[in-house]
Design a protein around this motif. Structure first.
Motif, PDB file in Angstrom:
ATOM      1  N   ALA A 190       7.741  12.062  -4.364  1.00 12.98           N
ATOM      2  CA  ALA A 190       8.426  12.628  -3.206  1.00 12.98           C
ATOM      3  C   ALA A 190       8.186  14.133  -3.170  1.00 12.98           C
ATOM      4  O   ALA A 190       8.028  14.765  -4.214  1.00 12.98           O
ATOM      5  CB  ALA A 190       9.930  12.353  -3.276  1.00 12.98           C
ATOM      6  N   PRO A 191       8.143  14.728  -1.978  1.00 16.99           N
ATOM      7  CA  PRO A 191       7.925  16.178  -1.886  1.00 16.99           C
ATOM      8  C   PRO A 191       9.003  16.970  -2.615  1.00 16.99           C
ATOM      9  O   PRO A 191      10.166  16.553  -2.667  1.00 16.99           O
ATOM     10  CB  PRO A 191       7.978  16.443  -0.368  1.00 16.99           C
ATOM     11  N   ASP A 192       8.630  18.096  -3.178  1.00 16.92           N
ATOM     12  CA  ASP A 192       9.597  18.964  -3.855  1.00 16.92           C
ATOM     13  C   ASP A 192      10.695  19.424  -2.906  1.00 16.92           C
ATOM     14  O   ASP A 192      11.843  19.595  -3.314  1.00 16.92           O
ATOM     15  CB  ASP A 192       8.890  20.203  -4.430  1.00 16.92           C
ATOM     16  N   ALA A 193      10.336  19.636  -1.652  1.00 20.48           N
ATOM     17  CA  ALA A 193      11.301  20.139  -0.678  1.00 20.48           C
ATOM     18  C   ALA A 193      12.281  19.073  -0.213  1.00 20.48           C
ATOM     19  O   ALA A 193      13.221  19.360   0.524  1.00 20.48           O
ATOM     20  CB  ALA A 193      10.570  20.714   0.534  1.00 20.48           C
ATOM     21  N   GLY A 194      12.075  17.836  -0.651  1.00 22.08           N
ATOM     22  CA  GLY A 194      12.958  16.749  -0.243  1.00 22.08           C
ATOM     23  C   GLY A 194      12.281  15.847   0.769  1.00 22.08           C
ATOM     24  O   GLY A 194      11.208  16.133   1.271  1.00 22.08           O
ATOM     25  N   GLY A 195      12.920  14.747   1.053  1.00 22.01           N
ATOM     26  CA  GLY A 195      12.349  13.776   1.967  1.00 22.01           C
ATOM     27  C   GLY A 195      12.138  12.453   1.263  1.00 22.01           C
ATOM     28  O   GLY A 195      12.318  12.342   0.038  1.00 22.01           O
ATOM     29  N   PRO A 196      11.744  11.433   2.014  1.00 27.26           N
ATOM     30  CA  PRO A 196      11.594  10.102   1.430  1.00 27.26           C
ATOM     31  C   PRO A 196      10.446  10.030   0.435  1.00 27.26           C
ATOM     32  O   PRO A 196       9.456  10.764   0.542  1.00 27.26           O
ATOM     33  CB  PRO A 196      11.312   9.224   2.659  1.00 27.26           C
ATOM     34  N   ALA A 197      10.600   9.143  -0.527  1.00 25.32           N
ATOM     35  CA  ALA A 197       9.524   8.905  -1.482  1.00 25.32           C
ATOM     36  C   ALA A 197       8.371   8.198  -0.780  1.00 25.32           C
ATOM     37  O   ALA A 197       8.555   7.506   0.223  1.00 25.32           O
ATOM     38  CB  ALA A 197      10.038   8.053  -2.638  1.00 25.32           C
ATOM     39  N   VAL A 198       7.168   8.397  -1.302  1.00 25.31           N
ATOM     40  CA  VAL A 198       5.990   7.741  -0.746  1.00 25.31           C
ATOM     41  C   VAL A 198       5.320   6.908  -1.831  1.00 25.31           C
ATOM     42  O   VAL A 198       5.357   7.246  -3.014  1.00 25.31           O
ATOM     43  CB  VAL A 198       4.975   8.755  -0.178  1.00 25.31           C
ATOM     44  N   ASN A 199       4.728   5.805  -1.408  1.00 19.75           N
ATOM     45  CA  ASN A 199       3.927   4.954  -2.293  1.00 19.75           C
ATOM     46  C   ASN A 199       2.877   4.306  -1.394  1.00 19.75           C
ATOM     47  O   ASN A 199       3.038   3.197  -0.925  1.00 19.75           O
ATOM     48  CB  ASN A 199       4.809   3.911  -2.979  1.00 19.75           C
ATOM     49  N   GLU A 200       1.810   5.059  -1.123  1.00 17.91           N
ATOM     50  CA  GLU A 200       0.872   4.691  -0.070  1.00 17.91           C
ATOM     51  C   GLU A 200      -0.562   4.818  -0.560  1.00 17.91           C
ATOM     52  O   GLU A 200      -0.838   5.536  -1.519  1.00 17.91           O
ATOM     53  CB  GLU A 200       1.064   5.600   1.153  1.00 17.91           C
ATOM     54  N   SER A 201      -1.473   4.140   0.140  1.00 20.96           N
ATOM     55  CA  SER A 201      -2.886   4.207  -0.206  1.00 20.96           C
ATOM     56  C   SER A 201      -3.711   4.483   1.047  1.00 20.96           C
ATOM     57  O   SER A 201      -3.369   4.018   2.144  1.00 20.96           O
ATOM     58  CB  SER A 201      -3.341   2.888  -0.831  1.00 20.96           C
ATOM     59  N   TYR A 202      -4.792   5.251   0.883  1.00 21.53           N
ATOM     60  CA  TYR A 202      -5.627   5.638   2.015  1.00 21.53           C
ATOM     61  C   TYR A 202      -7.102   5.678   1.628  1.00 21.53           C
ATOM     62  O   TYR A 202      -7.462   6.186   0.571  1.00 21.53           O
ATOM     63  CB  TYR A 202      -5.235   7.021   2.544  1.00 21.53           C
ATOM     64  N   GLY A 203      -7.914   5.158   2.516  1.00 16.48           N
ATOM     65  CA  GLY A 203      -9.352   5.262   2.387  1.00 16.48           C
ATOM     66  C   GLY A 203      -9.953   5.437   3.770  1.00 16.48           C
ATOM     67  O   GLY A 203      -9.229   5.544   4.763  1.00 16.48           O
ATOM     68  N   PHE A 204     -11.256   5.438   3.849  1.00 18.71           N
ATOM     69  CA  PHE A 204     -11.935   5.568   5.137  1.00 18.71           C
ATOM     70  C   PHE A 204     -13.093   4.594   5.141  1.00 18.71           C
ATOM     71  O   PHE A 204     -13.822   4.479   4.143  1.00 18.71           O
ATOM     72  CB  PHE A 204     -12.444   6.999   5.331  1.00 18.71           C
ATOM     73  N   THR A 205     -13.271   3.861   6.242  1.00 17.54           N
ATOM     74  CA  THR A 205     -14.306   2.845   6.298  1.00 17.54           C
ATOM     75  C   THR A 205     -14.801   2.665   7.721  1.00 17.54           C
ATOM     76  O   THR A 205     -14.212   3.190   8.672  1.00 17.54           O
ATOM     77  CB  THR A 205     -13.766   1.502   5.753  1.00 17.54           C
ATOM     78  N   ALA A 206     -15.887   1.925   7.859  1.00 22.47           N
ATOM     79  CA  ALA A 206     -16.388   1.583   9.187  1.00 22.47           C
ATOM     80  C   ALA A 206     -15.509   0.492   9.787  1.00 22.47           C
ATOM     81  O   ALA A 206     -14.956  -0.345   9.068  1.00 22.47           O
ATOM     82  CB  ALA A 206     -17.830   1.108   9.091  1.00 22.47           C
ATOM     83  N   LYS A 207     -15.379   0.516  11.100  1.00 23.91           N
ATOM     84  CA  LYS A 207     -14.581  -0.512  11.764  1.00 23.91           C
ATOM     85  C   LYS A 207     -15.217  -1.890  11.642  1.00 23.91           C
ATOM     86  O   LYS A 207     -14.513  -2.902  11.631  1.00 23.91           O
ATOM     87  CB  LYS A 207     -14.380  -0.157  13.242  1.00 23.91           C
ATOM     88  N   ALA A 208     -16.527  -1.929  11.578  1.00 21.16           N
ATOM     89  CA  ALA A 208     -17.228  -3.204  11.460  1.00 21.16           C
ATOM     90  C   ALA A 208     -18.455  -3.027  10.571  1.00 21.16           C
ATOM     91  O   ALA A 208     -19.118  -1.986  10.624  1.00 21.16           O
ATOM     92  CB  ALA A 208     -17.655  -3.713  12.841  1.00 21.16           C
ATOM     93  N   ILE A 209     -18.719  -4.020   9.765  1.00 19.15           N
ATOM     94  CA  ILE A 209     -19.883  -3.983   8.890  1.00 19.15           C
ATOM     95  C   ILE A 209     -21.034  -4.694   9.604  1.00 19.15           C
ATOM     96  O   ILE A 209     -21.095  -5.927   9.653  1.00 19.15           O
ATOM     97  CB  ILE A 209     -19.578  -4.667   7.537  1.00 19.15           C
ATOM     98  N   THR A 210     -21.918  -3.922  10.177  1.00 22.88           N
ATOM     99  CA  THR A 210     -23.042  -4.457  10.943  1.00 22.88           C
ATOM    100  C   THR A 210     -24.301  -3.669  10.599  1.00 22.88           C
ATOM    101  O   THR A 210     -24.229  -2.597   9.983  1.00 22.88           O
ATOM    102  CB  THR A 210     -22.783  -4.342  12.462  1.00 22.88           C
ATOM    103  N   PRO A 211     -25.472  -4.167  11.036  1.00 24.50           N
ATOM    104  CA  PRO A 211     -26.708  -3.414  10.795  1.00 24.50           C
ATOM    105  C   PRO A 211     -26.708  -2.023  11.423  1.00 24.50           C
ATOM    106  O   PRO A 211     -27.482  -1.162  11.018  1.00 24.50           O
ATOM    107  CB  PRO A 211     -27.778  -4.310  11.439  1.00 24.50           C
TER     108      PRO A 211
END
Length: 209
Positions: free
Chosen positions: A54-75
């Protein structure tokens, strides 16, 4: 005896008590970013990161994951830029991945990485390019905004594990080295309350990567 002389011992005792109480107040939490890779995904290797705390300044705890990918796997991936998207690896996907290292973020660094998610998301520039703007480039910028030294060797920009380990090595002493498969890593931690928008870990579905 004057009132002043009577009050002094009481004030000293009060000061000692406040110091003692202050020493047992738990320190505020902070957000930790952990960098992950999966070398044997359903389509191709992948790099991503997770937030916890959780941020030092306060606020809700987070437990999240993030990546970046193509919308579709095509040639079309081999021809140039295509549509991209922020993806949210689910616990079942993370369970097959490897945790490499983590960093405790300041609130400013946490905000900067969150801004990156918006900038590469559907309301920003979300184009994906296998050679110039893939999941490894996304993680590279997240690491940079986390205060780490980052270089982008061309030979590593399609190799999630090797690239993340190169950041780890370049920042020795500044990161907490993990280098464990997910199951072994999570065994060292308290169980998370929830993951990915409060989806319970035991009921989370597999997400695209």
């Amino acid at each position: 005896m004057t009132i002043d002389r009577l009050l002094r011992p009481m004030l000293r005792s009060l000061a000692v008590l406040l110091l003692a109480l202050g020493s047992i107040v738990p320190a505020q939490a902070a957000v930790t970013i952990t960098f992950w890779s999966q070398e044997f995904g359903q389509n191709f290797p992948h790099a991503f990161f997770t937030f916890s705390g959780a941020p030092d300044a306060g606020g809700p705890a987070v437990n999240e994951s993030y990546g970046f990918t193509a919308k579709a796997i095509t040639p079309a991936l081999l021809m140039g830029s295509v549509g991209g998207m922020i993806d949210r690896p689910k616990p079942s996907y993370i369970a097959k991945s490897n945790a490499h290292f983590s960093v405790v973020l300041t609130d400013a660094q946490y905000a900067a990485v969150r801004s990156l998610i918006d900038e590469w998301g559907e309301n920003g520039d979300s184009h994906y390019n296998l050679n110039r703007r893939n999941c490894v480039h996304f993680v590279a910028e997240a690491a940079r905004r986390s205060g780490l030294t980052v270089t982008e060797p061309k030979a590593l920009m399609k190799k999630p594990r090797s690239f993340i380990q190169s950041i780890e090595q370049a920042n020795a002493g500044r990161v907490t080295v993990i280098e464990l498969p997910a199951k072994a890593y999570f065994a060292t931690l308290p169980p998370p309350v929830a993951a990915n928008d409060d989806t319970p870990v035991d009921h989370a579905a597999t997400a695209p990567h």
